[in-house]
Design a protein around this motif. Sequence first.
Motif, PDB file in Angstrom:
ATOM      1  N   THR A 105       1.232  -0.697   0.436  1.00 19.34           N
ATOM      2  CA  THR A 105      -0.403   0.031  -0.173  1.00 19.34           C
ATOM      3  C   THR A 105       0.738   1.409   0.410  1.00 19.34           C
ATOM      4  O   THR A 105       2.002   0.645   0.828  1.00 19.34           O
ATOM      5  CB  THR A 105      -0.888  -0.166   0.885  1.00 19.34           C
ATOM      6  OG1 THR A 105       0.006   0.091   1.956  1.00 19.34           O
ATOM      7  CG2 THR A 105      -1.547  -1.071   1.813  1.00 19.34           C
TER       8      THR A 105
ATOM      9  N   PHE B 241       0.835   0.395  -8.913  1.00 23.49           N
ATOM     10  CA  PHE B 241      -0.525   0.352  -7.411  1.00 23.49           C
ATOM     11  C   PHE B 241      -1.680  -0.155  -8.520  1.00 23.49           C
ATOM     12  O   PHE B 241      -1.986  -0.245  -9.630  1.00 23.49           O
ATOM     13  CB  PHE B 241      -1.339   2.252  -7.885  1.00 23.49           C
ATOM     14  CG  PHE B 241      -2.033   2.871  -7.311  1.00 23.49           C
ATOM     15  CD1 PHE B 241      -2.025   2.279  -6.443  1.00 23.49           C
ATOM     16  CD2 PHE B 241      -3.087   3.698  -7.758  1.00 23.49           C
ATOM     17  CE1 PHE B 241      -3.473   1.950  -4.895  1.00 23.49           C
ATOM     18  CE2 PHE B 241      -3.398   4.139  -6.716  1.00 23.49           C
ATOM     19  CZ  PHE B 241      -4.062   4.241  -5.160  1.00 23.49           C
TER      20      PHE B 241
ATOM     21  N   ALA C 219     -10.899   7.423  -8.407  1.00 25.42           N
ATOM     22  CA  ALA C 219     -10.474   6.357  -6.757  1.00 25.42           C
ATOM     23  C   ALA C 219      -8.814   6.852  -6.546  1.00 25.42           C
ATOM     24  O   ALA C 219      -8.771   7.676  -6.846  1.00 25.42           O
ATOM     25  CB  ALA C 219     -10.879   5.117  -7.466  1.00 25.42           C
TER      26      ALA C 219
ATOM     27  N   GLU D 275      -9.131   8.968  -3.822  1.00 23.53           N
ATOM     28  CA  GLU D 275      -9.006   9.527  -3.025  1.00 23.53           C
ATOM     29  C   GLU D 275     -11.208   9.509  -3.311  1.00 23.53           C
ATOM     30  O   GLU D 275     -11.857   9.686  -3.997  1.00 23.53           O
ATOM     31  CB  GLU D 275      -8.473  10.959  -2.677  1.00 23.53           C
ATOM     32  CG  GLU D 275      -7.720  10.669  -2.169  1.00 23.53           C
ATOM     33  CD  GLU D 275      -7.315  12.141  -2.163  1.00 23.53           C
ATOM     34  OE1 GLU D 275      -7.485  12.975  -0.920  1.00 23.53           O
ATOM     35  OE2 GLU D 275      -7.199  13.272  -2.448  1.00 23.53           O
ATOM     36  N   ALA D 276     -11.959  10.054  -1.557  1.00 23.78           N
ATOM     37  CA  ALA D 276     -13.832  11.395  -1.911  1.00 23.78           C
ATOM     38  C   ALA D 276     -13.163  11.498  -2.893  1.00 23.78           C
ATOM     39  O   ALA D 276     -12.543  12.758  -3.348  1.00 23.78           O
ATOM     40  CB  ALA D 276     -13.933  11.451  -0.853  1.00 23.78           C
TER      41      ALA D 276
ATOM     42  N   ASP E 274     -17.404   7.118  -9.792  1.00 28.57           N
ATOM     43  CA  ASP E 274     -16.369   7.236  -8.681  1.00 28.57           C
ATOM     44  C   ASP E 274     -16.142   5.214  -7.400  1.00 28.57           C
ATOM     45  O   ASP E 274     -17.830   4.706  -7.867  1.00 28.57           O
ATOM     46  CB  ASP E 274     -17.064   8.096  -7.279  1.00 28.57           C
ATOM     47  CG  ASP E 274     -16.262   8.084  -6.420  1.00 28.57           C
ATOM     48  OD1 ASP E 274     -15.405   8.019  -6.133  1.00 28.57           O
ATOM     49  OD2 ASP E 274     -16.853   8.659  -5.414  1.00 28.57           O
TER      50      ASP E 274
ATOM     51  N   GLY F  73     -11.637   2.069  -4.358  1.00 25.12           N
ATOM     52  CA  GLY F  73     -10.598   0.396  -4.059  1.00 25.12           C
ATOM     53  C   GLY F  73      -9.449  -0.097  -2.849  1.00 25.12           C
ATOM     54  O   GLY F  73      -9.634   1.678  -2.279  1.00 25.12           O
TER      55      GLY F  73
ATOM     56  N   LEU G  46      -7.304  -5.734  -3.919  1.00 25.26           N
ATOM     57  CA  LEU G  46      -7.033  -5.630  -5.122  1.00 25.26           C
ATOM     58  C   LEU G  46      -7.760  -4.267  -6.169  1.00 25.26           C
ATOM     59  O   LEU G  46      -6.811  -3.549  -6.673  1.00 25.26           O
ATOM     60  CB  LEU G  46      -7.248  -7.106  -6.064  1.00 25.26           C
ATOM     61  CG  LEU G  46      -5.877  -7.560  -6.809  1.00 25.26           C
ATOM     62  CD1 LEU G  46      -5.124  -6.809  -6.242  1.00 25.26           C
ATOM     63  CD2 LEU G  46      -6.177  -8.401  -7.359  1.00 25.26           C
ATOM     64  N   HIS G  47      -8.755  -4.167  -6.138  1.00 22.73           N
ATOM     65  CA  HIS G  47      -9.376  -2.860  -7.043  1.00 22.73           C
ATOM     66  C   HIS G  47     -11.051  -2.179  -6.326  1.00 22.73           C
ATOM     67  O   HIS G  47     -10.942  -2.505  -5.465  1.00 22.73           O
ATOM     68  CB  HIS G  47      -9.884  -3.842  -8.124  1.00 22.73           C
ATOM     69  CG  HIS G  47      -9.193  -2.744  -9.623  1.00 22.73           C
ATOM     70  ND1 HIS G  47      -9.886  -1.782  -9.717  1.00 22.73           N
ATOM     71  CD2 HIS G  47      -8.113  -2.293 -10.021  1.00 22.73           C
ATOM     72  CE1 HIS G  47      -9.743  -0.801 -10.276  1.00 22.73           C
ATOM     73  NE2 HIS G  47      -8.128  -1.076 -10.885  1.00 22.73           N
ATOM     74  N   ILE G  48     -11.903  -1.820  -7.279  1.00 21.27           N
ATOM     75  CA  ILE G  48     -12.978  -1.014  -6.801  1.00 21.27           C
ATOM     76  C   ILE G  48     -13.782  -1.592  -6.618  1.00 21.27           C
ATOM     77  O   ILE G  48     -14.577  -3.234  -7.204  1.00 21.27           O
ATOM     78  CB  ILE G  48     -13.371  -0.262  -7.951  1.00 21.27           C
ATOM     79  CG1 ILE G  48     -12.054   0.997  -7.796  1.00 21.27           C
ATOM     80  CG2 ILE G  48     -14.688  -0.186  -7.922  1.00 21.27           C
ATOM     81  CD1 ILE G  48     -12.502   1.816  -8.991  1.00 21.27           C
TER      82      ILE G  48
ATOM     83  N   THR H 242     -20.602   7.485  -2.784  1.00 21.87           N
ATOM     84  CA  THR H 242     -19.852   5.931  -3.457  1.00 21.87           C
ATOM     85  C   THR H 242     -20.553   5.530  -5.058  1.00 21.87           C
ATOM     86  O   THR H 242     -20.405   4.985  -5.498  1.00 21.87           O
ATOM     87  CB  THR H 242     -18.811   5.517  -2.539  1.00 21.87           C
ATOM     88  OG1 THR H 242     -18.532   5.886  -2.005  1.00 21.87           O
ATOM     89  CG2 THR H 242     -17.705   4.607  -3.409  1.00 21.87           C
TER      90      THR H 242
ATOM     91  N   ASP I 133     -11.804   2.825   6.814  1.00 19.23           N
ATOM     92  CA  ASP I 133     -13.342   4.061   6.597  1.00 19.23           C
ATOM     93  C   ASP I 133     -14.104   4.226   7.280  1.00 19.23           C
ATOM     94  O   ASP I 133     -14.614   3.518   7.152  1.00 19.23           O
ATOM     95  CB  ASP I 133     -13.015   3.793   4.805  1.00 19.23           C
ATOM     96  CG  ASP I 133     -12.009   3.642   4.155  1.00 19.23           C
ATOM     97  OD1 ASP I 133     -10.965   4.348   3.953  1.00 19.23           O
ATOM     98  OD2 ASP I 133     -11.974   2.498   3.342  1.00 19.23           O
TER      99      ASP I 133
HETATM  100  C1  3UK Z   1      -9.333   5.444   0.083  1.00 19.08           C
HETATM  101  C2  3UK Z   1     -11.600   6.734  -1.094  1.00 19.08           C
HETATM  102  C3  3UK Z   1     -13.285   7.582  -0.718  1.00 19.08           C
HETATM  103  C4  3UK Z   1     -10.536   4.574   1.244  1.00 19.08           C
HETATM  104  C5  3UK Z   1      -7.260   2.069  -4.773  1.00 19.08           C
HETATM  105  C6  3UK Z   1      -8.996   1.818  -6.544  1.00 19.08           C
HETATM  106  O1  3UK Z   1      -7.082   3.590  -3.065  1.00 19.08           O
HETATM  107  C7  3UK Z   1      -6.781   2.389  -3.218  1.00 19.08           C
HETATM  108  O2  3UK Z   1      -5.811   1.277  -2.927  1.00 19.08           O
HETATM  109  P1  3UK Z   1      -5.115   2.343  -1.041  1.00 19.08           P
HETATM  110  O3  3UK Z   1      -4.627   1.206  -0.903  1.00 19.08           O
HETATM  111  O4  3UK Z   1      -5.849   2.811  -0.428  1.00 19.08           O
HETATM  112  C8  3UK Z   1      -7.178   2.917  -0.071  1.00 19.08           C
HETATM  113  C9  3UK Z   1      -7.670   4.013   0.754  1.00 19.08           C
HETATM  114  O5  3UK Z   1      -8.114   4.976   0.040  1.00 19.08           O
HETATM  115  N1  3UK Z   1      -9.941   5.526  -1.172  1.00 19.08           N
HETATM  116  C10 3UK Z   1     -10.157   5.172  -2.487  1.00 19.08           C
HETATM  117  N2  3UK Z   1     -10.751   5.203  -2.918  1.00 19.08           N
HETATM  118  C11 3UK Z   1     -11.974   5.941  -2.846  1.00 19.08           C
HETATM  119  N3  3UK Z   1     -11.602   6.914  -0.622  1.00 19.08           N
HETATM  120  N4  3UK Z   1     -13.493   7.678  -1.903  1.00 19.08           N
HETATM  121  C12 3UK Z   1     -13.012   6.491  -3.132  1.00 19.08           C
HETATM  122  N5  3UK Z   1     -13.466   6.468  -4.260  1.00 19.08           N
HETATM  123  O6  3UK Z   1      -9.652   5.114   2.278  1.00 19.08           O
HETATM  124  C13 3UK Z   1      -9.248   3.394   1.284  1.00 19.08           C
HETATM  125  O7  3UK Z   1      -9.467   2.289   2.121  1.00 19.08           O
HETATM  126  O8  3UK Z   1      -3.833   3.002  -2.042  1.00 19.08           O
HETATM  127  C14 3UK Z   1      -7.799   2.402  -5.927  1.00 19.08           C
HETATM  128  C15 3UK Z   1      -8.511   0.231  -7.150  1.00 19.08           C
HETATM  129  C16 3UK Z   1      -7.496   0.421  -6.160  1.00 19.08           C
HETATM  130  C17 3UK Z   1      -6.518   0.583  -5.037  1.00 19.08           C
HETATM  131  N6  3UK Z   1      -6.029  -0.263  -4.999  1.00 19.08           N
END
Ligand code: 3UK
Length: 504
Positions: free
Chosen positions: A170, A215, A284, A286-287, A306, A309, A314-316, A330, A386
């Motif tokens: 991460t 990522f 994706a 962040e919010a 939106d 993930g 792994l993904h959304i 979301t 979250d």
């Molecule tokens: C935050 C969101 C609000 C949230 C990721 C798409 O972001 C990704 O992976 P990470 O492990 O972080 C996860 C955390 O990021 N987050 C991600 N998307 C949103 N918060 N709205 C969103 N749309 O705190 C989550 O727990 O870096 C995103 C696909 C694969 C990914 N690894």
Amino acid sequence: PPRLNCVAELVDAHVSAGRGARTAVIGEHLGEQMRWTYAELQQQVDRIAHVLRTDLGLVPGNRVLLRGANCPTMAASILAVLKAGLVAVPTMPLLRARELGVILDKANVNAVLCAGALSGELEQVAGQAPVIRFDMPGHADSLEARMAKHTQPFAPVDTAADDVCLISFTSGTTGIPKGTMHFHRDILAICDCFPRYTLKAGADDIFIGTPPLAFTFGLGGLLLFPLRFGAAGVLLEKLTPEGLLAAIERYRATVCFTAPTFYRQMTPLVPSYDLRSLQKCVSAGEALPLATREAWKRATGIAMIDGIGATEILHIFISASGDAIRPGATGKPVPGYAACILDDDGQPVGPGVIGRLAVKGPTGCRYLADERQRNYVLNGWNITGDAYEMDQDGYFYYRSRTDDMIISAGYNIAGAEVEDVLLRHPAVAECGVVGRADEERGQIVEAHVVLKPGFEASPDMVRTLQAFAKDNIAPYKYPRAVRFTDKLPRTETGKLQRFKLRAQ
Ligand code: 3UK
């Protein structure tokens, strides 16, 4: 156990089915466009797989660290590692020697494939692990020179569906990288959930975007999803907002993957580009503030998708598209996933109550560290960290990271809501809202603001923004402190690092 090598499905299956002449990946090398068909991609992958197994003598289960900007060779390298039954450990291009050292150690890396331009930092810490460099024209020991000696096809290693093939770290909003392990079947599972049902991707799509392949947002969106659908992925290094818009126009991209900040930066530039090919925009990482969604819709006519993930999943896993989009939410769990909201004792809460988001689906991870597994995976439910809320209709609303909820004079305040309002003010380009310790109130709401060009930081501007907040949300949420800055601290994946704002 059932056998599965995901690369046999993602690449070889298309060639066997007569789709070998279709474009698989597009990139740019030394200013020149490059395109590989599925047959060409297969050949590159096979050659790299031979280098790994024959030249380096690696055996299934060995771990290979990968380091490089987004480009076709980086993509082929990741696929080759998987096809050869090895485990890919992709790393973010901006990591420095110290961080790479931690990953090399935690993931027990046996060998490294690294872009020549990025190998300096790595060689300082690689230790016993051999480092093979790519993108090194004329270099006798480069990956390309070694590949030239292997012309035979490479048969995919007969891995089990639940053999580990990927260790993804991460990016860490807290700064401490966590390793998550994923299996061959997970790689296909993510392709058969969000892109199939929410995005409704097809063979004619051309995927483009900014997230690094290291990522999982980028790995899925720019490589695995296009390959699963027999479509094409555009892999470009170091994209600026102008660069991405120009590339969408040049490659007639149909699907864009990037983070909210990047959409914000592109919005004012949209009128200068021909974006008629673009159909779907995924946000994706962040919010997504409502202000960002609305401005993008006005500029392009496209309703953003939106999706939340996580590296662990792994993904959304929660998202919505088309008519199912509910502004501010979301979305709903992506088909294949279930989500619920838990209180501090782990009991589900009903609509309208903020709690901890938990998810279950085909792809929950195994953490490298056992204590994380104990604390964050409960009865197969992954706790994402979250704070979310659900409505009567089953839509999920992001509030904040669990650790970032601001508690001021007894009120729970979600920083994202205050940010959303401030972003609507014409003077504000970017902002981050955190809780600052305060004797009287416990915490106060503190906004860190980047102004748009032409606006000046001043006590007047502070009062203007405070008044604007009070007019648009419950007054107790207004930022009692406002600080101006040139730049907000962000991870390489575009996430705001609130812990750094709090430390300032
Ligand atoms: C935050 C969101 C609000 C949230 C990721 C798409 O972001 C990704 O992976 P990470 O492990 O972080 C996860 C955390 O990021 N987050 C991600 N998307 C949103 N918060 N709205 C969103 N749309 O705190 C989550 O727990 O870096 C995103 C696909 C694969 C990914 N690894």
